[in-house]
Design an enzyme around this catalytic site. Structure first.
Site, short mmCIF file in Angstrom:
data_model
loop_
_atom_site.label_atom_id
_atom_site.label_comp_id
_atom_site.label_asym_id
_atom_site.label_seq_id
_atom_site.Cartn_x
_atom_site.Cartn_y
_atom_site.Cartn_z
N HIS A 131 0.88 -1.31 -0.30
CA HIS A 131 -0.06 0.13 -0.30
C HIS A 131 1.66 1.30 0.38
CE1 HIS A 131 -4.16 -1.57 0.00
NE2 HIS A 131 -3.68 -2.20 1.00
N ASP A 161 0.06 6.89 -3.51
CA ASP A 161 -1.26 6.60 -4.50
C ASP A 161 -1.42 7.65 -5.65
OD1 ASP A 161 -2.01 4.39 -3.28
OD2 ASP A 161 -3.30 4.32 -1.48
#
Length: 382
Positions: A131, A161
């Site tokens: 992540h 991200d």
């Protein structure tokens, strides 16, 4: 469609996070983005299915069963009609589906095939899960977010991200699409969040190369080490930001805080003095409310702004004057950015529910209603 990307068709395989952000950026600026959702109605991960889902705005949706040959064939047919594709699966997943670059570029040599992963398509970490926090950690960014004496603090998931991931892929997609428009062939874009995060750190690496950046946490000009570049608490428990780096801005800060003649503040760039000067400024800012500091320091060259929450930001006069936020489906959200003088973008449409546009998209591909009914009966589309 409005915007500079009008006329382009992008197929997006539904996912979460950076892939949808890339799709949102392309849709915001005029591209027709068709999202392939799961026929089961799920989108994967924890992302809710709602027309208030900002990252999914501005799309059309077709719901296909990619576990069935007919569903794969429909996806392949749709990609053959597209200018670009976005997928965010682990390396090898699209190939196992029969939708990898070799197959789809054979169908459509002009296709720009965008791949969004954390670790990239190659390298020792490539097959494994991760992540944002992991990607920015490995790329050498997370170690530099935080205060002296503390531990590294993830800046939510903005850096990996969205900055190093979705935005970098959007830039790569537009660059490759421009290359096709100039006569080039389609190609694969390997957008890794680790790579993108490293690029975002370019200035900091440059400062380190020049000997003006230490790897100690919170010890530098831009990482809360300096007294003139930090956040301070006010009397009412709120916060303000100060970024008075340049000499003229630092001089104005001193003057407006009554420190113009204080010799302690003369050595602006002496790191040894920063902790003590920061304590002095902390006491000063704690003496008034945020509203009082707004009155004293807004609309000056101090380089000042109040620290606002998301809901407060939407109400600030400057943000409101620029219409930085809009309402879509009774949901406040950022307006498309940047802005264009000649190809203005349109207000985004709400996020579609999975399969909202299945029939219309299939008809555009030349599939008749009777065949669509058969595909639905077979479970290939929903």
């Amino acid at each position: 469609m409005a915007g500079p990307l009008a006329g382009l068709r992008i197929v997006e395989f539904a996912g979460i996070g950076p892939g949808p952000f890339c799709g949102m950026m392309l849709a915001d600026h005029g591209a027709e983005v068709i999202r392939i959702d799961r026929a089961s109605g799920g989108r994967g991960g924890s992302q809710p299915i709602s027309n208030k889902d900002i990252l999914a705005r501005g799309r059309k949706s077709i719901a296909l069963n990619l576990k069935e040959e007919q569903g794969i064939a429909l996806a392949r047919k749709l990609c053959a009609s597209a200018d670009g594709l976005i997928e965010g699966f682990r390396p090898g997943v699209m190939e196992r589906l029969g939708l990898g670059p070799d197959a789809l570029l054979a169908d459509n040599p002009k296709l720009v095939y965008g791949r969004m992963t954390g670790w990239g398509q190659t390298g020792p970490y490539a097959p494994y899960a991760g992540h944002d926090i992991n990607y920015i950690a490995l790329a050498g960014a997370l170690a530099h977010f935080g205060r002296a004496g503390g531990k590294p603090t993830p800046p939510i998931n903005m850096v990996g991200d969205f900055g190093g991931g979705g935005m970098m892929l959007a830039f790569g997609m537009v660059s490759a699409l421009l290359n096709v428009a100039r006569g080039g062939e389609g190609q694969v874009i390997d957008a890794a969040m680790t790579d993108g995060t490293a690029v975002l750190m370019s200035m900091i690496h440059g400062m380190a190369n020049q000997g003006v950046w230490r790897e100690d946490l919170g010890a530098n000009l831009l990482d809360t080490g300096a007294h003139f570049y930090d956040v301070y608490e006010t009397a009412d428990g709120k916060f303000v930001s100060i970024g008075s780096i340049e000499p003229q801005f630092y001089a104005e800060l001193r003057a407006r805080l009554g420190l113009g003649e204080d010799p302690d503040f003369d050595a602006q760039m002496n790191p040894a003095q920063w902790p003590a000067l920061k304590d002095r400024l902390a006491a000063i800012f704690k003496s008034k409310t945020r509203a009082e500091w707004d009155e004293a320091l807004e609309h000056t060259d101090v380089c000042y702004a109040p620290v606002l929450t998301m809901s407060e930001a939407r109400e600030h006069p400057h943000i409101a004057a620029r219409e930085t936020f809009i309402d879509v489906a009774d949901s406040p959200q950022p307006a498309p950015a940047p802005r264009y003088s000649g190809t203005a973008t349109a207000r985004p449409s709400p996020a579609p529910m999975p399969g909202d546009d299945s029939d219309a998209i299939l008809r555009e591909l030349g599939i008749g209603q009777a065949d669509i009914a058969e595909l639905r009966e077979a479970g290939a589309v929903s």
